[in-house]
Design an enzyme around this catalytic site. Structure first.
Site, PDB file in Angstrom:
ATOM      1  N   CYS A 113       0.809  -1.227   0.000  1.00 12.93           N
ATOM      2  CA  CYS A 113       0.000   0.000   0.000  1.00 12.93           C
ATOM      3  C   CYS A 113       0.840   1.274   0.000  1.00 12.93           C
ATOM      4  O   CYS A 113       0.338   2.346  -0.325  1.00 12.93           O
ATOM      5  CB  CYS A 113      -0.950   0.007   1.194  1.00 12.93           C
ATOM      6  N   HIS A 249      -3.412   7.344   2.338  1.00 12.30           N
ATOM      7  CA  HIS A 249      -3.820   6.036   1.825  1.00 12.30           C
ATOM      8  C   HIS A 249      -5.193   5.713   2.397  1.00 12.30           C
ATOM      9  O   HIS A 249      -5.432   5.861   3.599  1.00 12.30           O
ATOM     10  CB  HIS A 249      -2.793   4.983   2.236  1.00 12.30           C
ATOM     11  N   ASN A 279     -10.136   0.025  -0.035  1.00 15.08           N
ATOM     12  CA  ASN A 279      -8.673   0.055  -0.012  1.00 15.08           C
ATOM     13  C   ASN A 279      -8.143  -0.535  -1.317  1.00 15.08           C
ATOM     14  O   ASN A 279      -8.186  -1.744  -1.524  1.00 15.08           O
ATOM     15  CB  ASN A 279      -8.168  -0.741   1.191  1.00 15.08           C
TER      16      ASN A 279
END
Length: 322
Positions: A113, A249, A279
């Site tokens: 990520c 994020h 996500n």
């Protein structure tokens, strides 16, 4: 002094959407349960024909058009992904071939990520060193391919998509103050068992599924991101009030809220797209940036703060003046 100046952004989302209500028919969950704990309402997922390289290519096309740059002008392509189409060749070379960027070096990186910010830092360094002039950074992920759709602790969290930035090398005098101001990258491999996939090419021959110690990761995310942001601001001689926009994020809205509370940053300055995208790993920051720019929220001259944390564990923060 040579700087890496932001010139364009693009995004791509698969057509198929899975809502929380859809998930409630697959696992023991509800829309209210998922939204209250994560901030997620729906996520896009790939279908037959949607590949990571194809999504990356579509996002890149939009970013290049936004930047007013032709494919042959690009001399560097980096794709951040943890879910590549193949072990080799890289997604970046597939994008290079699809777009016709015949003058570009191309490679992938995997920092999960955090990958997009790791790629941004590499591009910034290469532009400043004179090794690249016009660079394309892409985060593209098919997280639905590494999710166990019977595990409600993970399947509700992730989505698929791609986002891209274009950067140009310019002298400080051409666009005073604009460009990547600073970046801080971090990692702690001793926490590798907090978030991982239980497979791999050399270990099991299969990609495996995402496994996560959610509570442990949550705690580390809040502490490490807030500490890294504070350190970056201090080293840049800036305070939190200098930030025009914060694009984190998009992992969990509760993590984001705790981070901004620690920093004293107003929620009004936070760009969120987690409700619509979930996500999307390395794609989440450029996807959020694209939506914010398209909505007219982000303007020339704004100071934007990026922050991400992911498997490894890895984390990073960056400051960009538009």
């Amino acid at each position: 002094m040579r700087r890496s100046v932001f010139c364009g952004v693009g995004a791509f989302l698969p057509a198929k959407v899975i809502t929380n209500d859809d998930l409630s028919l697959m696992v023991d969950t509800t829309d209210e349960w998922v939204f209250r704990r994560t901030g997620i309402k729906r996520r896009h997922v790939v279908e037959e024909g949607d590949t990571v390289s194809c999504m990356a290519t579509e996002a890149a096309k939009i970013a290049l058009e936004d930047a007013g740059v032709s494919a042959t002008e690009v001399d560097l392509i980096i794709v951040a992904t943890a879910t590549p189409d193949k072990t080799m060749p890289s997604c970046a070379t597939m994008v290079q071939g699809s777009l016709g960027c015949k003058n570009a070096a191309a490679f992938d990186i995997n920092a999960a990520c955090s990958g997009f910010l790791y790629a941004l830092s590499i591009v910034d360094s290469m532009i400043k060193a004179g090794q690249a002039n016009i660079a394309l950074i892409i985060g593209s992920e098919a997280m639905s391919k590494v999710v166990d759709w019977t595990d409600r602790s993970t399947c509700v969290l992730f989505g698929d998509g791609a986002g891209a930035f274009v950067f140009k090398g310019q002298d400080e005098t051409e666009k005073p103050g604009a460009g990547v101001m600073s970046t801080l990258l971090c990692a702690d491999g001793s926490l590798g068992n907090v978030l991982y996939t239980n497979g791999g090419v050399a270990s099991t021959g299969k990609a495996g599924y995402i496994c996560m110690k959610g509570t442990v990761l949550f705690e580390h995310a809040v502490v490490k991101l807030s500490s890294a942001i504070s350190a970056l601001l201090e080293s840049s001689a800036l305070d939190v009030d200098s930030i025009d926009w914060f694009i984190p994020h998009q992992a969990n809205v509760r993590i984001i809220d705790l981070v901004i509370n620690r920093l004293g940053l107003s929620r009004d300055k936070v760009i969120l797209s987690i409700d619509e995208h979930a996500n999307t790993s390395s794609a989440s920051i450029p996807l959020a940036m694209y939506e914010a720019k398209r909505a007219g929220r982000i303007k020339k001259g704004n100071l934007v703060l990026f922050a991400a944390i992911g498997a490894g564990i890895t984390w990073g923060v960056s400051l960009l003046r538009l």
